[in-house]
Design an enzyme around this catalytic site. Structure first.
Site, PDB file in Angstrom:
ATOM      1  N   ASP A  33       0.314   4.230   3.573  1.00 21.09           N
ATOM      2  CA  ASP A  33      -1.062   4.700   3.751  1.00 21.09           C
ATOM      3  C   ASP A  33      -1.403   4.846   5.235  1.00 21.09           C
ATOM      4  O   ASP A  33      -0.787   4.211   6.093  1.00 21.09           O
ATOM      5  CB  ASP A  33      -2.023   3.707   3.070  1.00 21.09           C
ATOM      6  CG  ASP A  33      -3.366   4.354   2.748  1.00 21.09           C
ATOM      7  OD1 ASP A  33      -3.471   5.596   2.816  1.00 21.09           O
ATOM      8  OD2 ASP A  33      -4.311   3.611   2.433  1.00 21.09           O
ATOM      9  N   GLY A  34      -2.381   5.701   5.511  1.00 20.06           N
ATOM     10  CA  GLY A  34      -2.919   5.821   6.868  1.00 20.06           C
ATOM     11  C   GLY A  34      -2.422   7.019   7.667  1.00 20.06           C
ATOM     12  O   GLY A  34      -2.684   7.106   8.868  1.00 20.06           O
ATOM     13  N   ASN A  78      -4.122  11.758  -6.153  1.00 14.27           N
ATOM     14  CA  ASN A  78      -4.090  12.566  -4.930  1.00 14.27           C
ATOM     15  C   ASN A  78      -4.277  14.071  -5.181  1.00 14.27           C
ATOM     16  O   ASN A  78      -4.533  14.835  -4.255  1.00 14.27           O
ATOM     17  CB  ASN A  78      -2.786  12.333  -4.145  1.00 14.27           C
ATOM     18  CG  ASN A  78      -2.698  10.986  -3.464  1.00 14.27           C
ATOM     19  OD1 ASN A  78      -1.612  10.429  -3.278  1.00 14.27           O
ATOM     20  ND2 ASN A  78      -3.833  10.410  -3.060  1.00 14.27           N
ATOM     21  N   GLU A 129       5.772 -10.327  -3.716  1.00 12.10           N
ATOM     22  CA  GLU A 129       5.081 -10.781  -2.506  1.00 12.10           C
ATOM     23  C   GLU A 129       4.480  -9.567  -1.803  1.00 12.10           C
ATOM     24  O   GLU A 129       5.082  -8.490  -1.774  1.00 12.10           O
ATOM     25  CB  GLU A 129       6.081 -11.483  -1.568  1.00 12.10           C
ATOM     26  CG  GLU A 129       6.693 -12.736  -2.160  1.00 12.10           C
ATOM     27  CD  GLU A 129       5.660 -13.838  -2.405  1.00 12.10           C
ATOM     28  OE1 GLU A 129       4.701 -13.941  -1.617  1.00 12.10           O
ATOM     29  OE2 GLU A 129       5.813 -14.589  -3.388  1.00 12.10           O
TER      30      GLU A 129
END
Ligand code: IPE
Ligand code: IPE
Ligand code: MG
Length: 247
Positions: A27-28, A75, A214
């Site tokens: 992301d980003g 999306n 995790e």
């Protein structure tokens, strides 16, 4: 473990605790581009370089499976020009990188519903799967038009059909059978999920498979996610005490 793996592994990592499967919510890209004063698509282009280098780390460090979230079922709601750009970018990257990935022993797989993917990209996906099917250095799973809820519904439909046809008893449906109907069949569940750009959510990614994974969340935008930070993420993972519900 081969000598080559040991020499390439960063010194801070423990070779006995290498995750078998790392997944990433990349992301980003858009925020990275905005910071640079560039259009969003420049972020996607730059993000592709990060994928290339993290995939190489996985291969060199003995991480057997690497899964990336490239395009979600949600999306499609983005502006048409961005969606079209992404589809062409994926197709072009597969085309230009396929020979190199094949030479490096990368096996390519896809997660997600292919039926809605543009034909050019779909053909490139088929070609990539066929060409790399016998490779074993690292398995690279690319989620395109992937949504976990959709994946789970498809699994339910397929299983129901078999029950209806008398091929399966309801009592036979257990976790291991169910997992065989998911796009990830045959893969171990991810040990580590990385999400870049700071959002603390799963965005419909691998809801079943991430049950005991995790999680490492970083504010770094995907195009800036470096091999050093990947090393850091693995080092962080190696410190975790995975209890799986036990004491
Ligand atoms: C991730 O970056 C890439 C895709 C979802 C295809 P974004 O495009 O979501 O970037 P931001 O979140 O807008 O910064
Ligand atoms: C998740 O990123 C999907 C991919 C990385 C392909 P999004 O940018 O679509 O997620 P939200 O909208 O922030 O939840
Ligand atoms: Mg985003």
């Amino acid at each position: 473990m081969t000598t080559q793996l040991i020499t390439k592994l960063p010194a801070i990592l423990d070779p006995t605790k290498i995750p078998q499967h790392v997944a990433a919510i990349m992301d980003g890209n858009g925020r990275w581009a905005k910071q640079q004063g560039l259009p969003r698509i420049a972020g996607h282009q730059q993000g592709a370089n990060t994928v290339r280098s993290i995939l190489r780390c996985c291969k060199d460090w003995g991480i057997a499976n690497f899964t990336v979230y490239a395009f979600s079922t949600e999306n499609w709601g983005r502006p048409e020009a961005e969606v079209n750009f992404l589809m062409r970018l994926f197709e072009g990257l597969l085309d230009s990188e396929l020979d190199r990935m094949h030479a490096e022993g990368v096996r390519i797989r896809f997660l997600g519903d292919r039926s809605q993917v543009p034909i050019g990209l779909r053909n490139m996906m088929d070609k990539s799967i066929k060409k790399t099917v016998n490779n074993r250095a690292v398995t690279f799973n690319i989620a395109i038009n992937y949504g976990s809820r959709n994946e789970i519904l498809q699994a339910c439909r397929s299983i129901s059909k078999r029950v209806k046809n008398g091929e399966l008893e309801t009592e036979q449906i257990d976790e291991s059978l169910f997992a065989k109907y998911l796009d990830t069949h045959g893969l171990p569940d991810p040990d580590l999920l990385i999400r870049t750009s700071g959002e603390q959510r799963l965005s419909n990614f691998l809801l079943w498979q991430l049950a005991y994974t995790e999680i490492y969340i970083t504010n770094t935008h995907w195009p800036d996610f470096s091999n050093d930070e990947f090393t850091q993420a693995i080092a962080d993972y190696q410190q975790r005490n995975r209890r799986f519900g036990k004491v």
